[in-house]
Design an enzyme around this catalytic site. Sequence first.
Site, PDB file in Angstrom:
ATOM      1  CG  HIS A  31       5.779   0.257  -2.923  1.00 12.96           C
ATOM      2  ND1 HIS A  31       6.418  -0.087  -1.760  1.00 12.96           N
ATOM      3  CD2 HIS A  31       4.779   1.097  -2.567  1.00 12.96           C
ATOM      4  CE1 HIS A  31       5.828   0.537  -0.744  1.00 12.96           C
ATOM      5  NE2 HIS A  31       4.836   1.260  -1.217  1.00 12.96           N
TER       6      HIS A  31
ATOM      7  CG  ASP B 215      -1.888  -1.142   1.149  1.00 14.00           C
ATOM      8  OD1 ASP B 215      -2.636  -1.178   0.178  1.00 14.00           O
ATOM      9  OD2 ASP B 215      -1.906  -1.992   2.048  1.00 14.00           O
TER      10      ASP B 215
ATOM     11  CD  GLU C 188       5.036   1.509   2.455  1.00 13.68           C
ATOM     12  OE1 GLU C 188       4.659   2.552   1.898  1.00 13.68           O
ATOM     13  OE2 GLU C 188       4.583   0.372   2.184  1.00 13.68           O
TER      14      GLU C 188
ATOM     15  CG  HIS D 139       4.659   6.121  -1.675  1.00 11.23           C
ATOM     16  ND1 HIS D 139       5.402   6.354  -0.546  1.00 11.23           N
ATOM     17  CD2 HIS D 139       4.039   4.930  -1.482  1.00 11.23           C
ATOM     18  CE1 HIS D 139       5.236   5.346   0.307  1.00 11.23           C
ATOM     19  NE2 HIS D 139       4.400   4.458  -0.238  1.00 11.23           N
ATOM     20  CD  GLU D 140       1.218   3.343  -3.706  1.00  6.44           C
ATOM     21  OE1 GLU D 140       1.587   2.164  -3.724  1.00  6.44           O
ATOM     22  OE2 GLU D 140       0.949   3.938  -2.648  1.00  6.44           O
TER      23      GLU D 140
END
Length: 798
Positions: A562, A336, A588, A558-559
């Site tokens: 990952h 997430d 994260e 941010h995503e």
Amino acid sequence: MRCLLTASLVVAGLAGNALGHSPSPVKRRKTLGFGPDHPHAVFHASPYQIKTNGFTPMGADVDPIKVAEVFVTDVLGHQLSESSSFRIRKDSYTDVNTGVTHVYVRQIVNGLEVADGDMNINVKDGMVISYGSSFYNGAIPTPFTNLDSHLLRHPHGEYCDILETELAVLDNSLLRGEQIVLGDRGGKGEHLVHMHQSNCQFPDLANELAIPSSDDVADFRPALLQFMVAATPNDEVVNSILGNFDAHVDKMVIQDHSDFAPSGETIEFLVDRVPDAVNPVKARMAYIQVPNKKGDSMHLNLVWKFEVEMQDNWYEAAVSATAPHRIISVVDWASDAPIPTDPSTPEPASYNVFKWGINDPAEGDRSMEKENYDVLASPVGWHSIPYAHDPSLKGQRWSKSKGFYRNTTTTWGNNVFAQENWEGQNSFIDNYRPDAGKSRVFDYKYNPKTTNKTDAQEEAQKYINTTIAQLFYTSNMVHDLYYRYGFDEVSGNFQQYNFGRGGAENDAVIANAQDGSGYNNANFMTPPDGQNGRMRMYLWNTALPYRDGDLEAGIVIHELSHGLSTRLTGGPMNSGCLGWGESGGMGEGWGDFLATTIRSTKEYSDYAMGSWAANRVQGIRNYIYSLDEAINPSTYKTLDKPGYWGVHAVGEVWAEILWVVSQGVIKKHGYSDSLFPPQPLEDGTVPAGNFYRPAQGNKPLVPKHGNTLMFQLVLNGMKLQTCRPSFFDARDAIIQADQVLTGGENFCTLWEGFAKRGLGPDAKVEGRTPWGGGIRTNGYELPLVCQEEPKKPKYPKD
Ligand SMILES: *[C@@H]1O[C@H](CO)[C@@H](O)[C@H](O)[C@H]1NC(C)=O
Ligand SMILES: *[C@@H]1O[C@H](CO)[C@@H](O)[C@H](O)[C@H]1NC(C)=O
Ligand SMILES: *[C@@H]1O[C@H](CO)[C@@H](O)[C@H](O)[C@H]1NC(C)=O
């Protein structure tokens, strides 16, 4: 809010715990993540440590894979035998800029992989410059048996009692702590809750279901079903499995695996009709390391390893092969968040968007931006894709006369498939995406009105064209930027077609706008190289009109980060290196750091994460990123605080430390207004411009300015560091990245930055538990060579 033992297994997404303080009707994604700690694992980045292994550097012209092989043989010499060996993984590669070859090695015992027996060996000019290892170094079990292991050999009552006792201890210490947010514990507490719930929810399941005697390891279906009981978020599925166990076992079809046994490697099975899985599950037998009772040595346990793709999760799980089928480790690949040129490349498309650098609608207005693709990263632009790699044409024939590439007029290209996903389902090919026609001008209005809550979602959906175009634009910019810093085909980037440059293909990012599976969050699933990454962006019901996460670049970056950190750490084909604890937290943190670096400007400023979408000035983290300790006091030791057990809180500390380090590098080297390197010349060489230092022979390209250099060091560090890195390992890898790139000229600058936030060479962690606990001591010293007046080394007082 959930309480300790009875609530469902959930973890907050991008939003971390900040939004969790207030009860919200928003459904959260269930996710599992835990596994044994590896107290014996090492990451050695100093030549001294490497020499003591008796390894002699080889000639610079020796094949680096050969060097790694000799090195492994030297290190493991006494351990190697017919029943204990290793294999060099095919996703090993050489970084074209630094010349470092990253070699990934998997341990093999009795012909089976040790699922968590990983080595990464970094080779340059015939020398091993650093390596990490979590190879098992104990006794070898007889094939198809387990060595004694306290965790699994206990009759299950006792096993569950141990977990429960640990939970009680944890609960007491939590209650004494300053921040008690039961609904939002993560990290250590979360591991235990997950482990307890997944394995002890139905303590007598194995008995009740008369699962075959513990010697029968041949049929993995009972183990898989037990895993599904723990993994599914759906009570009906649980009831159906428990009520019709045998029927479910019989229904599962094991596909012919003859086409699934890669030569000489472990045999894999594909299983269809697994309840709640959206695609066939992959299964293979392996070993995994489990601690003994005292936690001071490891034992090998026989497991079934499953890869299970579900609606909201994509699990890699190790479940003991013998009954009772305990889940020993599980990683959710979902996180997430909160030079060929084709002459037929068409005119660039254009988009009405918040342009690169504008973080969100509060920071600026939209403008018409060209499809300004990078010719190295995206040689045929963002809207062309080979017919043969276009999943929407699967099974169709096309005429060769049409050429190799298909030009699209929608948000569908080689790097990114962007579409609406209001239904929140798994399919994407036929979902809606805007079609800009021949002109490919994606110009749509954005003018949401304030409505009441009932109408807010419908109002947001009116702007789906705008939002998909923005998501497509931002995601392609990120693809191109990361590419230029070395996230290329061989290191595992996301593209349908790799232009013959190596790496596994058919893995563009599936980017879903306004995904209906949640609110106030975002997430990204990273399977190993060669399978599509999946990003889901949500609406935020934090204000009226609703705010659309697709429009906040920081969340998208941010995503996508990952995907970057997961593919670079431990090699493209290992997605299990950033699962939980400090490594999961850094997963994260890198996203926050990179997003913040991308939006920052020459004039220093503090930044919050997600503040527009979340509609709070402070954003969704505990603190905003700041050099000022009065504003952001995070240090290494902060990780010990009870509120800091979730991956987002851990990540926030890491991002803050990187931010502080980065500002030191910027102070020394200045600032570049653009993070994008210059485009290559016609002959394919990249000019230094004002971006790189003047070229010197075939030395690596070194970014000239502080922000670009730090960006490069952070990415190169990910490639060097070990699987399941600690803060220390990641720090050491960044320092080594500087050694490789600049000869170590920023050694003291980097250490000064780390030491400012307690991560100096004298930082320590003591008393690690299998659950990932420990007590940390900040280290503020500098290495002796960096001290103006060398002091005697100080030892921390107790
Ligand atoms: C792609 O577009 C270019 C320029 O518009 C054109 O020359 C080329 O033929 C197109 N390719 C296909 C397969 O339509
Ligand atoms: C979205 O764009 C399409 C063209 O691709 C257009 O037909 C449609 O009306 C637009 N929808 C909205 C809600 O503006
Ligand atoms: C919301 O607004 C719409 C349109 O103004 C109206 O029809 C509807 O009744 C309102 N709903 C509520 C719950 O106020």
